[in-house]
Design an enzyme around this catalytic site. Structure first.
Site, short mmCIF file in Angstrom:
data_model
loop_
_atom_site.label_atom_id
_atom_site.label_comp_id
_atom_site.label_asym_id
_atom_site.label_seq_id
_atom_site.Cartn_x
_atom_site.Cartn_y
_atom_site.Cartn_z
N ALA A 88 -3.57 7.76 -5.53
CA ALA A 88 -2.16 7.36 -5.57
C ALA A 88 -2.15 5.88 -5.93
O ALA A 88 -2.13 5.01 -5.07
CB ALA A 88 -1.52 7.60 -4.22
N ALA A 102 0.85 -1.20 0.00
CA ALA A 102 0.00 0.00 0.00
C ALA A 102 0.88 1.25 0.00
O ALA A 102 2.10 1.14 -0.06
CB ALA A 102 -0.90 -0.01 1.22
N ASN A 103 0.27 2.41 0.05
CA ASN A 103 1.04 3.66 0.22
C ASN A 103 0.32 4.56 1.22
O ASN A 103 -0.74 4.21 1.72
CB ASN A 103 1.27 4.34 -1.13
CG ASN A 103 -0.03 4.73 -1.78
OD1 ASN A 103 -0.80 5.50 -1.23
ND2 ASN A 103 -0.30 4.17 -2.97
N ARG A 104 0.90 5.73 1.50
CA ARG A 104 0.40 6.55 2.60
C ARG A 104 -0.71 7.53 2.21
O ARG A 104 -1.06 8.40 2.99
CB ARG A 104 1.56 7.35 3.20
CG ARG A 104 2.59 6.51 3.86
CD ARG A 104 3.63 7.37 4.55
NE ARG A 104 4.81 6.62 4.87
CZ ARG A 104 4.90 5.78 5.90
NH1 ARG A 104 3.86 5.61 6.70
NH2 ARG A 104 6.02 5.11 6.12
#
Ligand code: C5P
Length: 414
Positions: free
Chosen positions: A285, A219-221
């Site tokens: 994102a 995942a990402n932030r």
């Protein structure tokens, strides 16, 4: 924020009723007066005593209650408030609302009201997916009823996963606040409404989760705050908005059709399904890579202690796919560029490569606090030039972007 507001809280009979106790506290902390109405079913899960103690109000339960009818009456209960909130709302209660049935106090109040109604559904995913429930929801939406949730997750009673879990109390409070501030700000909302009326806008938001195995993912932030704020602003400006959201901890914005997805491939499919549109804003994102071959069993440690080799493969680029699409490309295609270096050069090259009309570029170096934060500082890069916007809240960025889009659509110059 909710100072002096009167909220009638209808609690119907689902296991999520236990969260309504916390919801009452959260609403009162913000200055609201909460007048509770409980159905018979609700009283199987939580007691009027607990609800009365937390709300410090009389709890209304009976339609034919002589004392209450003389004192307040269901008509006054229906009218004398700023908002009626139903949490949890069962499939049964929504079915009755959709058909105008009024066979107990809660449904009689709902039939008699001329106030806004916000519904927080909670039910088993199969009940939510059922064609009858979906028909009722469509009817209620057409009748002007507002929704918050449900969310995806595990059910408290059966452990089944899917869409149907009631939104968390703080998310419901955020939806109430959003709703009430919008109503208070009615005149400016009306003013803006003209600007995107009749337009369809598709927005992506949040991160994507790329599965490694059934329990792990990459995942990402990204928090989704910027994309969700744009969706809310576009809806306030009168657009029909489809929001394709990755996994986020945010309530679905008011007045927006929200589709929840996990991975980049699912997001691409959902975007294609939501098009054609006048405008697409790709604020998500999206993960650039996914695991080449997702394991269908949990990957275990082996005796050698050697870690598994994860090989990656490229994800579809949603913005570029839509930018190069013959039939689905919208009139105005807006991309985002989150960069930690060479902001302008990277934004320019994305504009070309992905065939976007504008790129909203922001510096997401950790020291800026932009990723996951409430503020943003952006540059709008288009074929004809660059605009630097000052440091401002993400909702203000959203409002400005929507105004700029409305201007563009009223006189389409690049
Ligand atoms: O190349 P980069 O990922 O920085 O580009 C960012 C822009 O492209 C954003 O608008 C993002 O939503 C979009 N994007 C996409 N699909 C991907 C990767 C990025 O739509 N797989």
């Amino acid at each position: 924020m909710l100072n002096g507001k009167r909220i009638v809280l209808i609690i119907s009979g689902g296991i999520a009723a236990y969260k309504s106790l916390d919801l009452i506290r959260r609403l009162r902390e913000r200055g609201a007066r909460v007048i509770p109405v409980m159905t018979k079913g609700a009283q199987q899960f939580i007691t009027p005593l607990a609800v009365g103690a937390l709300s410090t109000e009389k709890v209304f339960t009976e339609l034919f209650d002589r004392e209450a009818e003389q004192d307040v009456g269901h008509i006054r209960l229906a009218r004398d408030n700023d908002l009626i909130l139903i949490a949890p709302a069962t499939a049964d209660l929504m079915a009755k609302m959709a058909h105008g049935i009024a066979d107990d106090l809660a449904t009689a109040v709902l039939l008699a009201t001329d106030k806004p109604v916000l519904v927080a559904p909670a039910m088993n995913p199969k009940m939510w997916d059922n064609a009858a429930t979906q028909r009722n929801i469509a009817q209620l939406q057409a009748d002007g009823i507002h929704f918050v949730g449900p969310e995806r997750g595990e059910m408290a009673e059966s452990g089944e996963a899917g869409l149907g879990r009631m939104s968390e109390p703080l998310n419901i409070v955020a939806a109430v606040e959003n709703f009430i501030s919008r109503e208070t700000d009615f005149s400016s909302a009306e003013e803006q409404k003209a600007s995107l009326t009749g337009r369809r806008v598709v927005i992506t938001s949040g991160p994507t989760h790329e599965p490694i195995d059934p329990v792990r993912y990459i995942a990402n932030r990204s928090s989704g705050k910027q994309g969700h704020a744009i969706a809310a602003a576009a809806a306030r400006a009168g657009a029909t908005v489809a929001l394709i959201s990755g996994p986020v901890n945010l309530p679905d914005p008011e007045g927006v059709q929200t589709v929840h997805v996990e991975s980049a491939s699912e997001m691409l499919q959902a975007v294609k399904d939501a098009l054609p549109a006048d405008v697409a804003i790709m604020a998500a994102a999206v993960a650039d890579w996914r695991i080449a071959s997702e394991s269908d069993q949990k990957i275990k440690k082996d005796a050698t202690g050697a870690p598994p080799a994860l090989s990656l493969t490229e994800n579809p680029d949603i913005l570029a796919t839509i930018g190069h699409h013959d039939t689905l490309r919208p009139l105005l295609l807006v991309g985002f560029a989150a960069e930690t270096q060479n902001l302008e050069a990277n934004a320019r090259s994305k504009l070309q490569r992905k065939r976007a009309d504008w790129i909203v570029a922001n510096d997401v170096s950790p020291e800026t606090g932009i990723m996951g934060g409430d503020h943003n500082m952006v540059r709008i890069v288009s074929k004809t030039g660059i605009e630097d916007w000052p440091h401002m809240g993400k909702s203000e960025v959203a409002e400005r972007l929507v105004t700029r889009i409305a201007d563009f659509l009223s006189k389409p110059t690049p």
